[in-house]
Design a protein around this motif. Structure first.
Motif, PDB file in Angstrom:
ATOM      1  N   PHE A  49       8.877 -33.568  -3.467  1.00 20.07           N
ATOM      2  CA  PHE A  49       9.400 -34.255  -4.646  1.00 20.07           C
ATOM      3  C   PHE A  49       8.306 -34.302  -5.696  1.00 20.07           C
ATOM      4  CE2 PHE A  49      11.935 -35.735  -1.133  1.00 20.07           C
ATOM      5  CZ  PHE A  49      13.226 -35.841  -1.647  1.00 20.07           C
ATOM      6  N   HIS A  50       8.718 -34.087  -6.957  1.00 24.47           N
ATOM      7  CA  HIS A  50       7.749 -34.096  -8.060  1.00 24.47           C
ATOM      8  C   HIS A  50       8.447 -34.596  -9.312  1.00 24.47           C
ATOM      9  CE1 HIS A  50       4.153 -33.072 -10.241  1.00 24.47           C
ATOM     10  NE2 HIS A  50       4.780 -32.218 -11.026  1.00 24.47           N
ATOM     11  N   LEU A  51       7.851 -35.585  -9.967  1.00 24.35           N
ATOM     12  CA  LEU A  51       8.402 -36.160 -11.191  1.00 24.35           C
ATOM     13  C   LEU A  51       9.850 -36.614 -11.011  1.00 24.35           C
ATOM     14  CD1 LEU A  51       6.885 -33.751 -13.872  1.00 24.35           C
ATOM     15  CD2 LEU A  51       6.037 -35.978 -13.126  1.00 24.35           C
ATOM     16  N   GLY A  52      10.136 -37.188  -9.848  1.00 27.38           N
ATOM     17  CA  GLY A  52      11.437 -37.779  -9.606  1.00 27.38           C
ATOM     18  C   GLY A  52      12.533 -36.830  -9.194  1.00 27.38           C
ATOM     19  N   ALA A  53      12.168 -35.617  -8.764  1.00 24.17           N
ATOM     20  CA  ALA A  53      13.183 -34.629  -8.390  1.00 24.17           C
ATOM     21  C   ALA A  53      12.740 -33.855  -7.162  1.00 24.17           C
ATOM     22  CB  ALA A  53      13.424 -33.655  -9.546  1.00 24.17           C
ATOM     23  N   PRO A  54      13.687 -33.419  -6.330  1.00 30.99           N
ATOM     24  CA  PRO A  54      13.346 -32.480  -5.256  1.00 30.99           C
ATOM     25  C   PRO A  54      13.020 -31.126  -5.862  1.00 30.99           C
ATOM     26  CG  PRO A  54      15.720 -32.809  -5.355  1.00 30.99           C
ATOM     27  CD  PRO A  54      15.118 -33.759  -6.353  1.00 30.99           C
ATOM     28  N   VAL A  55      11.933 -30.515  -5.409  1.00 25.33           N
ATOM     29  CA  VAL A  55      11.496 -29.235  -5.976  1.00 25.33           C
ATOM     30  C   VAL A  55      11.450 -28.171  -4.892  1.00 25.33           C
ATOM     31  CG1 VAL A  55      10.215 -30.261  -7.893  1.00 25.33           C
ATOM     32  CG2 VAL A  55       9.076 -29.924  -5.715  1.00 25.33           C
ATOM     33  N   ALA A  56      11.724 -26.943  -5.295  1.00 27.18           N
ATOM     34  CA  ALA A  56      11.764 -25.817  -4.372  1.00 27.18           C
ATOM     35  C   ALA A  56      10.388 -25.175  -4.291  1.00 27.18           C
ATOM     36  CB  ALA A  56      12.803 -24.796  -4.835  1.00 27.18           C
ATOM     37  N   LEU A  57       9.657 -25.484  -3.237  1.00 27.19           N
ATOM     38  CA  LEU A  57       8.346 -24.871  -3.013  1.00 27.19           C
ATOM     39  C   LEU A  57       8.362 -23.925  -1.822  1.00 27.19           C
ATOM     40  CD1 LEU A  57       5.957 -27.931  -3.515  1.00 27.19           C
ATOM     41  CD2 LEU A  57       6.553 -26.136  -5.160  1.00 27.19           C
ATOM     42  N   GLY A  58       9.435 -23.928  -1.050  1.00 28.99           N
ATOM     43  CA  GLY A  58       9.511 -23.075   0.126  1.00 28.99           C
ATOM     44  C   GLY A  58      10.944 -22.808   0.502  1.00 28.99           C
TER      45      GLY A  58
END
Length: 274
Positions: free
Chosen positions: A248-257
């Motif tokens: 999670f980054h800046l209040g959102a789930p993020v696609a890192l993998g």
């Protein structure tokens, strides 16, 4: 087992509302009476409160519930002891330094026969499997990236590999943050909700308490709240599938993998409450 609570936001936010329901699970609406703790990142610093007692009975927990400490990343834990005595040194979340940043970690689960080999740079102070796992994670990261912090994608890939290895020893749900990203690993169960405009009037499951977030936010604010089980009874919580390391980054789930979900749009704003 223990319970986890995390918050990741795009603007400094207080966690008073969510913590009110979470705190009640530490001895009032649930049986997690063996300790509680919460860590707030503030710039490069971390403000940590720990007590080896039930959060529902704690004046310090009541202070945290009422005092609006604003942070971009928060990790909280209530403990039902499985390994290690009920002492302060065994109370989550745990804190260490790596690459000139503080890291905060809290674990829900039980690792059986888990005795990792450590280099000596990170050593447990207490006797929990959780703190041993945290030291192992940081030890492995420091050996893999000895000179500087890796990119978020490299970090995610390394954490996922380490999490799979540790998870072979048992249930390994955890929250981990360096004050920038918050990583949530689901071994069996973790859920999250994204609060953004139009905001709901949320009602806690563990207390008869509701808040209209439209009154305490701006349209650009966004907050991700992660928990072992849903904290509210009128919001749609999303499950993190078992075996997933979600960032999670800046209040959102993020696609890192490969096992991460798609990121939401990034915005800015002022200081809401969660």
């Amino acid at each position: 087992m223990c319970q986890l609570l995390g918050m990741n936001c795009n603007v400094p936010t207080d966690i008073c509302f969510s913590f009110a329901g979470f705190r009640a699970r530490g001895g009032l609406t649930d049986h997690h009476r063996d300790g509680w703790g919460i860590a707030f990142f503030e710039g490069r610093g971390a403000r940590v409160f720990l007590e080896p007692c039930a959060s529902a009975d704690s004046p310090v927990a009541e202070l945290v519930r009422r005092y609006p400490i604003r942070s971009l990343n928060v990790i909280a834990h209530i403990r039902k002891a499985t390994q290690g005595q009920i002492h302060l040194e065994n109370t989550h979340p745990f804190q260490r330094e790596l690459w000139g940043r503080y890291w905060i970690f809290a674990h829900n689960g039980n690792l059986c026969g888990y005795q990792p080999s450590l280099s000596g740079r990170f050593l447990p102070v207490g006797s929990t499997d959780s703190e041993h796992a945290f030291c192992h994670i940081l030890d492995a990261l420091a050996q893999r990236f000895p000179d500087a912090a890796p990119s978020p994608h490299e970090l995610h890939a390394a954490l996922r590999t380490i999490s799979i290895e540790i998870g072979r020893h048992g249930e390994f749900n955890f929250l981990l943050s360096d004050g920038d990203y918050l990583f949530a690993h689901s071994s069996s169960r973790l859920v999250y909700v994204i609060r953004q405009s139009p905001f709901p009037v949320a009602h806690l499951s563990d207390e008869d308490l509701a808040v209209d977030f439209n009154e305490v936010t701006t349209p650009d604010d966004r907050v991700a709240v992660i928990a072992t089980t849903p904290l509210t009874d009128n919001e749609t919580w999303q499950s993190i599938p078992p075996g997933t390391l979600q960032a999670f980054h800046l209040g959102a789930p993020v696609a890192l993998g490969e096992t991460s979900t798609v990121a939401a749009e990034i915005g800015t704003g002022l200081s809401p409450s969660a």
